[in-house]
Design a protein around this motif. Structure first.
Motif, short mmCIF file in Angstrom:
data_model
loop_
_atom_site.label_atom_id
_atom_site.label_comp_id
_atom_site.label_asym_id
_atom_site.label_seq_id
_atom_site.Cartn_x
_atom_site.Cartn_y
_atom_site.Cartn_z
N THR A 155 -25.50 20.36 -1.31
CA THR A 155 -26.08 19.30 -2.14
C THR A 155 -26.25 19.73 -3.58
N MET A 156 -26.22 21.07 -3.83
CA MET A 156 -26.36 21.54 -5.21
C MET A 156 -25.04 21.47 -5.96
N GLY A 157 -23.96 21.20 -5.23
CA GLY A 157 -22.65 21.11 -5.88
C GLY A 157 -22.14 22.45 -6.38
N LEU A 158 -22.69 23.55 -5.87
CA LEU A 158 -22.31 24.87 -6.37
C LEU A 158 -21.24 25.51 -5.50
N TRP A 159 -20.54 26.44 -6.11
CA TRP A 159 -19.51 27.20 -5.40
C TRP A 159 -19.85 28.68 -5.48
N PRO A 160 -19.29 29.48 -4.56
CA PRO A 160 -19.49 30.93 -4.71
C PRO A 160 -18.83 31.43 -6.00
N GLN A 161 -19.26 32.60 -6.46
CA GLN A 161 -18.68 33.21 -7.66
C GLN A 161 -17.44 33.98 -7.24
N TRP A 162 -16.27 33.35 -7.41
CA TRP A 162 -15.03 33.94 -6.89
C TRP A 162 -14.65 35.22 -7.61
N ARG A 163 -15.25 35.48 -8.75
CA ARG A 163 -14.84 36.70 -9.47
C ARG A 163 -15.65 37.90 -9.02
N SER A 164 -16.57 37.69 -8.09
CA SER A 164 -17.44 38.79 -7.68
C SER A 164 -16.89 39.50 -6.45
N PRO A 165 -16.77 40.82 -6.52
CA PRO A 165 -16.30 41.56 -5.35
C PRO A 165 -17.22 41.38 -4.15
N LEU A 166 -18.47 41.03 -4.39
CA LEU A 166 -19.37 40.84 -3.25
C LEU A 166 -18.96 39.62 -2.44
N VAL A 167 -18.44 38.61 -3.14
CA VAL A 167 -17.93 37.44 -2.41
C VAL A 167 -16.60 37.80 -1.73
N TRP A 168 -15.80 38.60 -2.42
CA TRP A 168 -14.55 39.05 -1.77
C TRP A 168 -14.88 39.77 -0.47
N ASP A 169 -15.95 40.56 -0.52
CA ASP A 169 -16.38 41.29 0.66
C ASP A 169 -16.65 40.36 1.83
N ASN B 87 -18.67 28.94 -18.06
CA ASN B 87 -18.17 29.97 -18.95
C ASN B 87 -19.06 31.19 -18.82
N ILE B 88 -18.50 32.25 -18.23
CA ILE B 88 -19.27 33.48 -18.08
C ILE B 88 -18.63 34.55 -18.95
N GLY B 89 -19.32 34.94 -20.00
CA GLY B 89 -18.83 36.00 -20.88
C GLY B 89 -17.51 35.67 -21.53
N GLY B 90 -17.21 34.40 -21.69
CA GLY B 90 -15.99 34.00 -22.37
C GLY B 90 -14.71 34.29 -21.59
N ARG B 91 -14.85 34.56 -20.30
CA ARG B 91 -13.64 34.81 -19.51
C ARG B 91 -12.92 33.49 -19.25
N PRO B 92 -11.60 33.57 -19.07
CA PRO B 92 -10.88 32.33 -18.84
C PRO B 92 -11.32 31.68 -17.52
N MET B 93 -11.31 30.34 -17.50
CA MET B 93 -11.67 29.64 -16.26
C MET B 93 -10.66 29.95 -15.17
N PHE B 94 -9.38 29.90 -15.58
CA PHE B 94 -8.34 30.15 -14.58
C PHE B 94 -8.06 31.66 -14.55
N SER B 95 -9.01 32.43 -14.03
CA SER B 95 -8.84 33.89 -14.02
C SER B 95 -8.19 34.27 -12.69
N TRP B 96 -6.90 33.93 -12.58
CA TRP B 96 -6.25 34.04 -11.28
C TRP B 96 -6.21 35.44 -10.68
N PRO B 97 -6.16 36.53 -11.48
CA PRO B 97 -6.12 37.83 -10.78
C PRO B 97 -7.33 38.06 -9.88
N SER B 98 -8.47 37.51 -10.26
CA SER B 98 -9.64 37.72 -9.41
C SER B 98 -9.62 36.77 -8.20
N PHE B 99 -8.66 35.86 -8.16
CA PHE B 99 -8.55 35.01 -6.97
C PHE B 99 -7.67 35.64 -5.89
N ILE B 100 -6.96 36.72 -6.26
CA ILE B 100 -5.98 37.30 -5.33
C ILE B 100 -6.62 37.86 -4.05
N PRO B 101 -7.73 38.61 -4.14
CA PRO B 101 -8.24 39.18 -2.88
C PRO B 101 -8.53 38.12 -1.82
#
Lengths: 478, 179
Positions: A155-169, B87-101
């Protein structure tokens, strides 16, 4: 499943250990393993399970108190926000890796010697992953909202932080657990069918009948089964590497001194396999002894595991050397300070014990006499397990406790609850392990029957020839 | 033959994979098409003799891998580029390398699921009962006996003549599989 086997019948016989003791037959394989599951439980299993169960109760007690009170019961502080649970997480998940590695990688390499040990090595993986998966969850400040890590329509409309290795984990460990479970179950289906057909009591027959999924050994089924098993095995190998690489990235992507190294992912994978092979030996040696599996788990298996343990141990040692070299070469004063603290600071004794276990004691495995001494291998494997636990302890704590600013420095002291939780996971593992050896055949019976067939045809000669050449080289070396 | 309607097939029993393979070759030479063997372990070369194949498994695994990877990559891209861009730290939205894992992990997960479930589906498993289980002594198929079955669906099947032929193969016993 067989490879082209060069015959060299002109060579004289020798005394090296085969992968299967001579004189096996199809029915003996079934009898030997079915005997272990379909009889009354021996007192050894009951005592072992009882001890494991008591320790598991310690875990439940610790978790109950944790959920009632909060993370404060642990020695964690700021900046040491990660401590025992993360150490235990990395240690446990590392142990799991050798199981998948043995079953999948050696399957692809068509190594005959995997058959005797891969079932229990995979079971070890599953139970280790279960222990590992628990740790980050309970370590969350609010464990009941762990599902926020998954993408779900909230309901918050939020997503996980895909750039975080902890989510990758989260994704890596979940995938790893599911694929390992599937691979293990798939490998066990034909053996469950054997138990179904051998069971005397109706309800036992029914339970194994359900687990066997109606397996009847049809040649059409085997064909597809083998293909699917091989493909899932082929997928499991990069999976193993990716899972622990991501665990390595959990650290490496942080900018903490001592963590920010590009060597972390491969070095973590090697460390995982190292502790995993040590655990395989720790579990296989008593299992073989108490269950009388000397015909199936021969000295060759133990020796091969020891060699792999030595190999991965040397890669880990290489990792240490280069980790320290990069720290020195970077010239970063924070990194250098961190390394100095690691060696001579408040955690110095753990550091030196770790080095002695992981780099020192393992060197004994170079000697054939040590490799062939079962008692020595067992003791060494225990040292490696301790050493690898300390490695994670050192990595987590020396970096966190000394942040960039001395004003933030804070030493971590473990509490009784830290230990209760960790020791409790050993109990969880032991309980699952004893249930497993009671109810599931500990080796892959259908693959052992293939080895029996090869033995009948004299094809195991190939293995024996290899070991003969080895023995001869050694003799030349002396 | 009126009886053949009540039969699933005829089965002959052996005690070694070599004997089974020899018999399988002779049964195929005789012209039988609907032949299946039952063995305690995979027997190398048997599927070539009996003409079994596994062509769907690899395709299913590949499809599973592509599905999982596309799903994961699409999910991450959609959520971070369109649904909730932060926008986190000015990184691109489509930061595809971090989507790979995660793309890799879900690719593997779905491929493995497709391999396992596809194998079960193609094999028509789980199936808790099957006519072959009625054959006396068939429970040894999971430890040390090798069976060869000619199905009653086969065009050349004849209850008595086929039974006589199977009997001539030198097996331990010939049994009828009731349907």
């Amino acid at each position: 499943m067989t490879t082209d086997v060069p015959h060299r019948s002109d060579e004289r016989p020798h005394d090296a250990d085969p992968v299967l003791a001579p004189g096996q037959s199809y029915s003996k394989v079934s009898d030997d393993f079915v005997r272990l599951t379909l009889r009354e439980a021996g007192w050894g299993v009951i005592v072992g399970f009882g001890a494991g169960f008591l320790l598991m109760m310690v875990l439940l007690m610790a978790l109950t108190y944790l959920f009632a009170t909060g993370i404060g019961i642990y020695g964690n502080n700021i900046p040491v926000a990660w401590a025992f649970p993360i150490v235990a997480f990395v240690w446990w998940i590392g142990i799991g890796h050798a199981g998948t590695f043995i079953s999948a990688f050696l399957l692809l390499m068509r190594q005959d010697w995997r058959s005797s040990i891969n079932r229990f090595a995979e079971a070890m993986t599953l139970f280790a992953v279960a222990c590992a998966g628990l740790m980050p969850l309970i370590h969350l400040g609010r464990p009941w909202v762990f599902y926020w890590l998954f993408p779900y329509p909230d309901t918050m409309g939020l997503w996980p932080q895909w750039r975080s290795p902890l989510v990758w984990d989260v994704f890596a460990v979940t995938t790893y657990a599911l694929v390992s479970l599937m691979f293990w179950f798939m490998g066990a289906v034909p053996d469950f069918a054997t138990l179904r057909d051998r069971a005397k009591t109706t309800w036992v027959k029914k339970v194994y009948g359900v687990l066997a999924l109606g397996w009847r050994g049809s040649s059409k089924h085997w064909k597809r089964y083998q293909k699917a098993y091989l493909l899932v095995g082929a997928l499991a190998v990069p999976l193993v590497i990716s899972v622990h690489s991501i665990v390595g990235l959990d650290f490496a992507i942080g900018v903490m001194p001592g963590w920010h190294g590009t060597i972390f992912p491969p070095y973590f994978v090697a460390g995982a396999l190292y502790s995993g092979f040590a655990m395989v030996l720790t579990l296989a040696i008593p299992l073989r002894h108490f269950y009388g599996l000397h015909d199936y788990v021969t000295k060759r298996h133990l020796e091969n595991c020891a060699k792999l343990m030595l190999l991965t141990g040397l890669i880990v040692s290489y990792g240490y050397i280069f980790d320290y070299f990069f720290i020195w070469y970077s010239g970063s004063e924070y990194e250098i300070q961190m390394l100095h603290d690691r060696m001579f600071g408040p955690y110095a004794w753990q550091f030196w014990v770790m080095t002695a276990c992981n780099v020192g004691i393992i060197q004994l495995v170079w000697f054939k006499r040590v490799r062939r001494s079962i008692a020595a291998l067992f003791v060494i494997s225990l040292f490696v397990n301790v050493g690898m636990w300390l490695e994670r302890y050192i990595i987590v704590l020396t970096s966190l406790s000394r942040d960039y600013l001395p004003g933030q420095w804070h030493i971590f002291n473990s509490t009784a609850w830290d230990w209760a939780t960790f020791i409790g996971t050993l109990g969880l593992f032991a309980s699952l392990w004893f249930l497993f050896i009671r109810f599931v055949p500990v080796s892959v019976m259908f693959e052992l029957r293939e080895l029996v067939e090869k033995q009948d045809k004299g094809e195991l000669e190939y293995q024996e020839r290899l070991s003969r050449e080895e023995t001869r080289e050694e003799a030349r070396g002396d | 033959m009126t009886d053949s309607a009540t039969l699933y097939g005829l089965m002959v029993e052996f005690d070694s994979p070599e004997a089974l393979k020899d018999a399988a070759r002779r049964v195929r030479d005789e012209g039988f098409e609907e032949v299946e063997a039952f063995t305690p372990m995979p027997v190398e070369g048997l599927d070539d003799i009996l003409g079994h194949d596994d062509k769907w498994i690899a395709a299913l695994v590949l499809a599973g891998a592509l599905f999982g990877a596309t799903l994961a990559f699409g999910m991450q891209t959609y959520s971070w580029v369109w649904d909730y861009p932060i926008n986190i730290g000015g990184r691109p939205m489509f930061s595809w390398p971090s989507f790979i894992p995660i793309t890799f992990e879900l690719g593997v997960l779905f491929a493995a699921l497709a391999g396992f479930l596809g194998m079960l589906l193609l094999n028509r498993l789980p199936k808790l009962h099957h006519p072959t289980f009625e054959v006396p002594g068939f429970d040894r198929v999971t430890s040390d006996r090798f069976f060869l079955m000619v199905s009653a669906d086969d065009g050349r099947f004849d209850r008595h003549r086929t039974a006589d032929f199977l009997d001539s193969l030198g097996g331990l016993a010939v049994s009828e599989v009731p349907s």
